[in-house]
Design a protein around this motif. Structure first.
Motif, mmCIF file in Angstrom:
data_model
loop_
_atom_site.group_PDB
_atom_site.id
_atom_site.type_symbol
_atom_site.label_atom_id
_atom_site.label_comp_id
_atom_site.label_asym_id
_atom_site.label_seq_id
_atom_site.Cartn_x
_atom_site.Cartn_y
_atom_site.Cartn_z
ATOM 1 N N LEU A 202 1.012 -1.142 0.052
ATOM 2 C CA LEU A 202 -0.167 -0.274 -0.123
ATOM 3 C C LEU A 202 0.908 1.453 0.083
ATOM 4 O O LEU A 202 0.398 2.324 -0.604
ATOM 5 N N PHE A 203 2.179 1.177 0.585
ATOM 6 C CA PHE A 203 2.919 2.395 0.790
ATOM 7 C C PHE A 203 4.078 2.349 -0.515
ATOM 8 O O PHE A 203 4.352 3.678 -0.736
ATOM 9 N N ASP A 204 4.496 1.310 -0.919
ATOM 10 C CA ASP A 204 5.530 1.415 -1.868
ATOM 11 C C ASP A 204 5.260 0.569 -2.921
ATOM 12 O O ASP A 204 6.278 0.353 -3.964
ATOM 13 N N GLY A 205 3.951 0.092 -3.285
ATOM 14 C CA GLY A 205 3.919 -0.661 -4.486
ATOM 15 C C GLY A 205 3.381 0.029 -5.612
ATOM 16 O O GLY A 205 3.073 -0.527 -6.960
ATOM 17 N N GLY A 206 3.162 1.296 -5.611
ATOM 18 C CA GLY A 206 2.643 2.080 -6.782
ATOM 19 C C GLY A 206 1.039 2.189 -6.839
ATOM 20 O O GLY A 206 0.691 1.576 -6.199
ATOM 21 N N ASP A 207 0.710 3.143 -7.741
ATOM 22 C CA ASP A 207 -0.847 3.182 -7.795
ATOM 23 C C ASP A 207 -1.381 1.719 -8.376
ATOM 24 O O ASP A 207 -2.844 1.834 -8.048
ATOM 25 N N ASP A 208 -0.962 1.143 -8.919
ATOM 26 C CA ASP A 208 -1.351 -0.232 -9.611
ATOM 27 C C ASP A 208 -1.177 -1.262 -8.661
ATOM 28 O O ASP A 208 -1.308 -2.650 -9.292
ATOM 29 N N TRP A 209 -0.961 -1.130 -7.343
ATOM 30 C CA TRP A 209 -0.332 -2.202 -6.423
ATOM 31 C C TRP A 209 -1.493 -3.302 -6.334
ATOM 32 O O TRP A 209 -0.919 -4.603 -6.320
ATOM 33 N N PHE A 210 -2.787 -2.867 -6.613
ATOM 34 C CA PHE A 210 -3.812 -4.026 -6.388
ATOM 35 C C PHE A 210 -4.201 -4.844 -7.615
ATOM 36 O O PHE A 210 -4.968 -5.768 -7.664
ATOM 37 N N CYS A 211 -3.547 -4.513 -8.741
ATOM 38 C CA CYS A 211 -4.011 -5.401 -9.922
ATOM 39 C C CYS A 211 -2.755 -5.205 -10.821
ATOM 40 O O CYS A 211 -2.869 -4.580 -11.882
ATOM 41 N N ARG A 212 -1.683 -6.012 -10.717
ATOM 42 C CA ARG A 212 -0.596 -6.142 -11.547
ATOM 43 C C ARG A 212 -0.486 -7.121 -12.253
ATOM 44 O O ARG A 212 -0.608 -8.393 -11.828
ATOM 45 N N ARG A 213 -0.500 -7.200 -13.897
ATOM 46 C CA ARG A 213 -0.136 -8.343 -14.503
ATOM 47 C C ARG A 213 1.350 -8.448 -14.759
ATOM 48 O O ARG A 213 2.179 -7.896 -14.922
ATOM 49 N N ILE A 214 1.449 -9.799 -15.008
ATOM 50 C CA ILE A 214 3.009 -10.130 -15.579
ATOM 51 C C ILE A 214 2.800 -11.224 -16.490
ATOM 52 O O ILE A 214 1.810 -11.862 -16.558
#
Length: 217
Positions: A202-214
């Motif tokens: 929540l603090f260091d993952g960026g704005d898209d922390w909740f839905c990241r594609r790989i």
């Protein structure tokens, strides 16, 4: 284990409620178009166990034709198929012969009989008062350890998508590794999603922390 085993000739009572995701699939033995079938023999591989309302019916025939054509792709996934209805073994055999004669399609997977309704009841396909399975069109996706990982139910008037059954089996096998989850409409080879991260994201993952594609390698 009490309440876990049933058979086409009947031994133990059905569980008190329909199966849910995460339950252990009830064991059974039954006659089939490929000879005797025991669920325990499928441990170590994925299985799609599905019921159909009746032989010689249009929707069921269309489903079996589609599943038969996709059977090699299920096999490539390491996923077996077993069909079930309350019709007799002799009805199953006659119906599969008619499908082959009329449509040139040979059904390569076993179809088991359940005239006593015991297997259907053990899986929660029927309520205790049901006298037949004419409204049942259920699919159970069972993992190599015998655990139910997904369930689908359709009314008797609406056919299932064999392609979606295959896609779901592939998705379940992919997420079994535990390093990813699959997005809407995922197909093998598509990008996957990272599982929801811990609180620190929540603090260091960026704005898209909740839905990241790989991308898959």
């Amino acid at each position: 284990m009490t309440g876990e085993h049933t058979s086409a000739i009947g031994t133990l009572a059905a569980p008190p409620r329909p199966l849910r995701i995460g339950d252990r699939a009830p064991l059974f033995s039954a006659r089939s178009t490929h000879g005797p079938v025991e669920l325990s023999a499928y441990r170590g591989r994925w299985l799609v166990f599905f019921s159909h309302p009746a032989d010689f019916t249009p929707v069921c025939t269309s489903e079996f034709i589609a599943l038969a054509r996709l059977a090699p792709r299920f096999e490539q996934l390491g996923c077996a198929l077993i069909g079930l209805s309350v019709d007799s073994l002799y009805s199953h055999l006659a119906w599969l012969r008619a499908i082959h004669a009329s449509f040139g399609v040979e059904v390569p997977f076993p179809v088991i009989e359940d005239p006593s309704l015991e297997i259907a009841r053990a899986y929660g396909m029927l309520d205790e008062e049901a006298r037949d399975s004419s409204t049942v069109r259920a699919s159970y996706f069972i993992d190599p350890d015998g655990i139910v990982r997904a369930i689908s139910w359709y009314p008797m008037t609406v056919g299932r998508s064999a392609d979606e059954m295959l896609r779901l089996a592939a998705a379940l096998k992919r997420v079994e590794r535990g390093d990813a989850v699959t997005p809407e409409g995922w197909e093998p080879g598509d990008a996957v999603l990272l599982p929801l991260p811990g609180e620190q994201a929540l603090f260091d993952g960026g704005d898209d922390w909740f839905c990241r594609r790989i991308e898959e390698s």
